[in-house]
Design a protein around this motif. Structure first.
Motif, PDB file in Angstrom:
ATOM      1  N   PRO A 139      -9.618  15.596  -2.351  1.00 38.53           N
ATOM      2  CA  PRO A 139     -10.822  14.869  -2.789  1.00 38.53           C
ATOM      3  C   PRO A 139     -10.462  13.763  -3.773  1.00 38.53           C
ATOM      4  N   TYR A 140     -11.074  12.606  -3.589  1.00 41.50           N
ATOM      5  CA  TYR A 140     -10.893  11.475  -4.504  1.00 41.50           C
ATOM      6  C   TYR A 140     -11.878  11.643  -5.649  1.00 41.50           C
ATOM      7  N   ARG A 141     -11.330  11.819  -6.859  1.00 42.01           N
ATOM      8  CA  ARG A 141     -12.182  12.013  -8.039  1.00 42.01           C
ATOM      9  C   ARG A 141     -12.580  10.637  -8.570  1.00 42.01           C
TER      10      ARG A 141
ATOM     11  N   ASN B  16      -6.643   3.284   7.166  1.00 45.01           N
ATOM     12  CA  ASN B  16      -5.211   3.537   7.009  1.00 45.01           C
ATOM     13  C   ASN B  16      -4.569   2.406   6.204  1.00 45.01           C
ATOM     14  N   MET B  17      -3.728   2.777   5.230  1.00 45.75           N
ATOM     15  CA  MET B  17      -3.076   1.793   4.369  1.00 45.75           C
ATOM     16  C   MET B  17      -1.561   1.993   4.415  1.00 45.75           C
ATOM     17  N   HIS B  18      -0.830   0.860   4.422  1.00 48.86           N
ATOM     18  CA  HIS B  18       0.629   0.908   4.522  1.00 48.86           C
ATOM     19  C   HIS B  18       1.201  -0.340   3.867  1.00 48.86           C
ATOM     20  N   SER B  19       2.421  -0.234   3.317  1.00 46.58           N
ATOM     21  CA  SER B  19       3.101  -1.395   2.742  1.00 46.58           C
ATOM     22  C   SER B  19       4.601  -1.221   2.893  1.00 46.58           C
ATOM     23  N   ASP B  20       5.353  -2.243   2.482  1.00 44.77           N
ATOM     24  CA  ASP B  20       6.811  -2.178   2.548  1.00 44.77           C
ATOM     25  C   ASP B  20       7.339  -1.002   1.729  1.00 44.77           C
ATOM     26  N   TYR B  21       6.803  -0.818   0.521  1.00 43.81           N
ATOM     27  CA  TYR B  21       7.236   0.270  -0.362  1.00 43.81           C
ATOM     28  C   TYR B  21       6.508   1.574  -0.042  1.00 43.81           C
ATOM     29  N   ASN B  22       5.257   1.474   0.383  1.00 44.65           N
ATOM     30  CA  ASN B  22       4.430   2.591   0.868  1.00 44.65           C
ATOM     31  C   ASN B  22       4.178   3.674  -0.187  1.00 44.65           C
ATOM     32  N   HIS B  23       3.985   3.225  -1.417  1.00 44.15           N
ATOM     33  CA  HIS B  23       3.503   4.092  -2.487  1.00 44.15           C
ATOM     34  C   HIS B  23       2.185   3.506  -2.994  1.00 44.15           C
ATOM     35  N   PHE B  24       1.306   4.373  -3.489  1.00 41.28           N
ATOM     36  CA  PHE B  24      -0.027   3.932  -3.880  1.00 41.28           C
ATOM     37  C   PHE B  24      -0.431   4.581  -5.202  1.00 41.28           C
ATOM     38  N   ASP B  25      -1.200   3.835  -5.981  1.00 42.09           N
ATOM     39  CA  ASP B  25      -1.773   4.341  -7.222  1.00 42.09           C
ATOM     40  C   ASP B  25      -3.285   4.395  -7.066  1.00 42.09           C
ATOM     41  N   LEU B  26      -3.858   5.581  -7.196  1.00 39.86           N
ATOM     42  CA  LEU B  26      -5.297   5.783  -7.061  1.00 39.86           C
ATOM     43  C   LEU B  26      -5.885   5.977  -8.453  1.00 39.86           C
ATOM     44  N   ASP B  27      -6.734   5.048  -8.862  1.00 39.41           N
ATOM     45  CA  ASP B  27      -7.369   5.138 -10.180  1.00 39.41           C
ATOM     46  C   ASP B  27      -8.587   6.054 -10.072  1.00 39.41           C
ATOM     47  N   GLN B  28      -8.419   7.287 -10.525  1.00 45.42           N
ATOM     48  CA  GLN B  28      -9.469   8.283 -10.404  1.00 45.42           C
ATOM     49  C   GLN B  28     -10.052   8.628 -11.773  1.00 45.42           C
TER      50      GLN B  28
END
Length: 354
Positions: A230-232, A197-209
């Motif tokens: 699915p994570y590509r 589980n991942m969390h932050s103050d801003y709580n947005h994430f960039d997934l490099d797929q």
């Protein structure tokens, strides 16, 4: 003015790079039994009795804090052809928070060839039975020592070998070997997912797929009606999930979580093999908070085998947009003053009277 803005942005971006040459990792345990582990400009705080981690840039003013929780192991069926985890296929679950965990003493990490000290480490180990809640009883459990997080940090940026592949760990990064020594699979066709589980103050994430960068708004609970995505995977060895910074931030760093796309299986007889690691993800509540849930998937392995996987977390340089906005406003204001002063200082010429 454009040149001044460009110079200001460049100066800020240079300051954002979290590099400290030759910074020897340090560790301590506070009064709440939390392990404080520092590597260069990075501080990681490990909760004393569960594998929950908070990390941040040590000396940054207005810093962002990032959470990384190793949450559960989930066995799931692949009878419908799924290669990544989807929640309806769950067969059994072991919740990491249901057990107790113990941190070892700190120890030196040594170069395997020269024997010289190249870093520091400690182990975070399952210290009580952890019940596996199954849809089909009887319930089973993992024993103390069946799950270990081997935590390491290095004195300098270092290229290491993870499952036969080269991986670079910088000095603002902490490596974790996830070690699993047992899992009572119900079927040879089942797989196992490690939920992070991942969390932050801003709580947005960039997934490099492999298909490009996917931005996930983890403030939005997708709910039970939405399937895990699915994570590509990208073509590189390490897969990169970044904690995105807010549109206006004073932080000069961005947190990340990396995982290697293979793991190592060692049989009871000592034979090793490389296995593929795939992943899926979803934005969903866990208790009162919403997290990006990442599921790292491992194949079936026989009893007596040991699985080792190599994720890591750390910091990379970010862009402090608040300073750029403020600096830009200041430069624009200065330019306006200069223009006004220039106009007032102009020499006015009048025609000569006869």
């Amino acid at each position: 003015m454009t040149m001044l803005l460009g110079t200001f942005a460049l100066a800020i971006s240079v300051l954002a790079v979290p590099a400290v040459a030759g910074a020897v990792p340090t560790g301590s345990v506070d009064s709440s039994n939390r392990v404080i582990f520092k590597s260069g400009p990075l501080t990681g705080v490990f909760e004393g009795n569960v594998p929950h981690i908070t990390f941040y840039a040590t000396n940054e003013v207005g810093r962002t804090t990032y959470q990384l929780n190793f949450r559960a192991l989930i066995e799931f069926s692949t009878s419908s052809g799924e290669s990544t985890y989807e929640s309806p296929t769950m067969l059994a679950r072991a919740d990491f928070d249901s057990a107790t965990w113990t941190a070892s003493n700190f120890y030196p990490v040594r170069d395997k060839t020269t024997g010289t000290t190249i870093g520091m480490g400690f182990n975070f180990t399952l210290n009580s039975p952890m019940q596996i809640v199954q849809q089909t009883p009887p319930p089973q459990s993992l024993k103390p020592g069946d799950v270990v997080l081997v935590v390491k940090a290095y004195n300098n940026t270092r290229t290491i070998t993870a499952n036969g592949q080269s991986v670079t760990i910088n000095n603002a990064e902490i490596k974790i070997d996830f070690v699993l020594k047992n899992w009572p699979f119900a079927s040879l066709n089942d797989k196992l997912a490690l939920q992070v589980n991942m969390h932050s103050d801003y709580n947005h994430f960039d997934l490099d797929q492999g298909t490009g960068t996917t931005t996930v708004d983890a403030t939005n609970d997708e709910g039970a009606g939405v399937m895990e995505h699915p994570y590509r995977e990208a073509s590189g060895v390490e897969q990169n999930v970044r904690y995105a910074s807010g549109p206006v931030t004073s932080s000069m760093n961005i947190g990340f979580f990396h995982f290697v796309n293979t793991a190592t299986l060692t049989s009871a007889s000592g034979t090793t093999q490389s296995v593929l690691v795939v992943a899926s993800y979803k934005s969903e509540k866990d208790g009162p908070e919403t997290f990006l849930k990442l599921y790292l998937v491992y194949p079936y392995f026989a009893s007596g085998s040991t699985l080792v996987h190599d994720p890591s977390f750390g910091l990379q340089g970010g862009l402090p947009t608040l300073y750029i906005i403020a600096g830009g406003a200041g430069i624009a204001g200065l330019a306006a003053v200069l223009v006004i002063r220039h106009r007032h200082l102009q020499v006015q010429r009048f025609p000569k009277s006869n």
